[in-house]
Write an enzyme that holds these catalytic residues in place. Structure first.
Site, PDB file in Angstrom:
ATOM      1  NE  ARG A 229      35.914   9.280  61.331  1.00 25.55           N
ATOM      2  CZ  ARG A 229      36.633  10.380  61.111  1.00 25.55           C
ATOM      3  NH1 ARG A 229      36.182  11.539  61.526  1.00 25.55           N
ATOM      4  NH2 ARG A 229      37.785  10.309  60.488  1.00 25.55           N
TER       5      ARG A 229
ATOM      6  CG  ASP B 103      38.063  14.102  62.904  1.00 24.00           C
ATOM      7  OD1 ASP B 103      38.118  13.325  61.941  1.00 24.00           O
ATOM      8  OD2 ASP B 103      38.710  15.154  62.963  1.00 24.00           O
TER       9      ASP B 103
ATOM     10  CD  GLU C 102      40.603  10.021  62.163  1.00 24.02           C
ATOM     11  OE1 GLU C 102      41.094  10.172  61.034  1.00 24.02           O
ATOM     12  OE2 GLU C 102      40.704  10.882  63.055  1.00 24.02           O
TER      13      GLU C 102
ATOM     14  CG  HIS D 264      36.337  10.883  55.271  1.00 21.51           C
ATOM     15  ND1 HIS D 264      36.225   9.896  56.228  1.00 21.51           N
ATOM     16  CD2 HIS D 264      36.743  11.998  55.912  1.00 21.51           C
ATOM     17  CE1 HIS D 264      36.548  10.408  57.405  1.00 21.51           C
ATOM     18  NE2 HIS D 264      36.864  11.675  57.241  1.00 21.51           N
ATOM     19  CG  ASP D 265      40.407  11.740  56.604  1.00 20.27           C
ATOM     20  OD1 ASP D 265      40.176  12.788  55.964  1.00 20.27           O
ATOM     21  OD2 ASP D 265      40.145  11.621  57.809  1.00 20.27           O
TER      22      ASP D 265
ATOM     23  NE  ARG E  27      42.036  15.404  53.153  1.00 17.03           N
ATOM     24  CZ  ARG E  27      41.833  15.831  54.396  1.00 17.03           C
ATOM     25  NH1 ARG E  27      41.914  14.985  55.409  1.00 17.03           N
ATOM     26  NH2 ARG E  27      41.547  17.095  54.626  1.00 17.03           N
TER      27      ARG E  27
END
Length: 374
Positions: free
Chosen positions: A17, A19, A61, A125-126, A242
Site C-alpha cells: 500500500r 500511503d 491510497e 482505519h482512516d 480516528r
C-alpha cells in the site's frame, strides 16, 4: 525504500500500500499534491519490482480529486487503488436518501486501465473525506462546499435528522471543514438505536461487493462494532479521533453473532449471504460496470454484464420502500433470479424494494420473434 519493498516481497508480501501517494513530493509555493515527481517515484519503484519481484503489486491510497485518484492507476504505477469516491458517496447517499450523485459516479468514474482494479471499501482505519468533484455535484444542482458542511454536520450528530454518531477529525471551526471518524455501525445508526441501522450496514457492503474490483472488509464491521471512546484516556492517542474506530477485536460481539436475533448476528448473516452470492456469480468477476436508471432517486442501480446474462444490482437508500416500474426492465426477460435470497423473481409487474433493501437480479436479454429472437 526500494530495499524495504524487496525485503517485504521476500517475506511473501504480495501487495504494498502506497500511503498518501499524492503527497510524496513537496515543492514550495504549491499544494504539494500530485507533483510530477510523485508519479516518477512510483514508476521507478514499479520498474524495479517488475525486475526483482514481478509478483508484487502496488495499491494506491490517494484521497484527492477523482481525476487525480485515477492518474496513479496503471500497470506502470499502481495496479490497485482504493476507491474513495465510491466509499464517500455511499455515505453521502445514506445521509441524503438520494443516490443520484453516487449513481453518476458509478456510471462515469469507475473505468480503469486493463490489468488494474479498484479496492472497494465501506470503512478503513482512516477517516471519511468528501472527495467528490465539485463540478460533478454542480451538474446536479449541488453546491460542493455547502454539501460537505451538511455531511460533516450530519455524521457528527449536529443535524436534527441525523442517525449517525461519528466524530470530527481535524475539525476547522473557522472554515467548517472536517473529516469523519467512526465505525460503520456507529455511523449507520446502530449506536443511536435507529431501527434502520443494521440494514444500512448491509446495504453499504452490498454496494462495495457488487461493484467492480476487490471488496475489502474492515475488522469488526461484520459484527457491528461500535465506536470505542477509551482512546481519550491515552495521552498518546487522545488527539486523534480516528482511534475511536481502531479498537481491539470485539470478542463479545463475535460470540453474540452466533445468535441471529442480535444485531451482530443479523449483520454477520447478511454479509455472509452477500459474499456467497458474489462468489456464485461469474458476472462479478469482470471489471465492466454499466449505469442503469431505476426511475427512483433513492435507488442506486448498475449492471455487471457477463457472457449471455447480466447481474443488476439495486440498492434502496430510502427509509421507505420503493418500486421499480416494469418498464425499466423492458430490455430483459421478465423471468429473473434474485441471487442474495436465491429465489425466482417475475419482473412483469416491476419490483418492490424494502427500505434499505438490496436485490441482485440475474437478467437475460428479452428475445422476440421477428426481432432477432429464436
Amino acid at each position: 525504500m526500494a530495499g524495504e519493498m524487496l525485503y517485504l516481497a521476500n517475506l511473501g508480501v504480495e501487495i504494498l500500500r502506497l500511503d498518501a501517494v499524492a503527497f510524496t513530493w513537496k515543492r514550495l509555493g504549491t499544494t504539494c499534491e500530485s507533483q510530477p515527481e510523485a508519479h516518477r517515484l512510483v514508476r521507478a519503484f514499479n520498474a524495479l519490482c517488475r525486475i526483482a519481484a514481478p509478483a508484487l503489486v502496488f495499491k494506491s491510497e490517494a484521497i484527492v480529486h477523482p481525476d487525480e485518484v485515477i492518474s496513479y492507476v496503471s500497470t506502470g504505477e499502481a495496479q490497485l487503488s482504493y476507491n474513495p469516491l465510491l466509499m464517500a458517496l455511499s455515505w453521502e447517499a445514506l445521509a441524503t436518501r438520494d443516490a443520484t450523485l453516487l449513481a453518476q459516479a458509478v456510471a462515469r468514474r469507475q473505468g480503469l486501465p486493463a490489468g488494474c482494479s479498484w479496492v472497494n471499501y465501506v470503512r478503513c482505519h482512516d477517516d471519511i473525506g468528501w472527495t467528490f468533484a465539485d463540478e460533478d455535484a454542480a451538474e446536479l444542482g449541488i453546491d460542493g462546499g455547502r454539501h460537505r458542511r451538511f455531511l460533516n454536520a450530519f455524521y457528527v450528530a449536529r443535524h436534527p435528522a441525523s442517525f449517525a454518531r461519528g466524530l470530527p477529525f481535524q475539525d476547522n471551526p473557522k472554515t467548517g471543514d472536517c473529516r469523519i471518524a467512526g465505525t460503520c455501525a456507529s455511523l449507520a445508526g446502530i449506536e443511536a438505536g435507529d431501527e434502520g441501522g443494521v440494514d444500512r450496514v448491509i446495504l453499504l457492503h452490498a454496494v462495495a461487493l457488487a461493484s467492480a474490483g476487490v471488496p475489502l472488509l474492515y475488522l469488526g464491521d461484520e459484527v457491528g462494532q461500535l465506536n470505542d471512546l477509551r482512546y481519550v484516556d491515552d495521552p498518546a492517542l487522545a488527539g486523534d479521533s480516528r482511534w475511536a474506530h481502531r479498537p481491539f477485536r470485539p470478542d463479545a460481539l463475535y460470540e453474540a453473532a452466533k445468535d441471529p436475533a442480535t444485531d451482530a448476528g443479523a449483520i454477520s448473516r447478511g454479509l455472509a449471504r452477500l459474499v456467497e452470492a458474489r462468489k456464485s456469480a461469474k458476472e462479478f468477476a469482470g471489471q465492466d460496470v454499466v449505469g442503469f436508471d431505476a426511475g427512483e432517486r433513492a435507488i442506486l442501480a448498475f449492471l455487471r454484464p457477463g457472457d449471455g446474462s447480466s447481474v443488476l444490482a439495486l440498492c434502496n437508500f430510502a427509509d421507505e420502500p420503493r418500486h421499480v416500474a416494469a418498464a425499466r426492465f423492458s430490455a430483459f426477460a421478465p423471468a429473473s433470479r434474485e441471487l442474495v435470497a436465491g429465489r425466482a423473481v417475475d419482473l412483469s409487474a416491476g419490483l418492490d424494494l424494502p427500505a434499505h433493501g438490496v436485490a441482485w437480479l440475474r437478467l437475460a436479454p428479452r428475445t422476440e420473434r421477428g426481432r432477432g429472437g429464436r
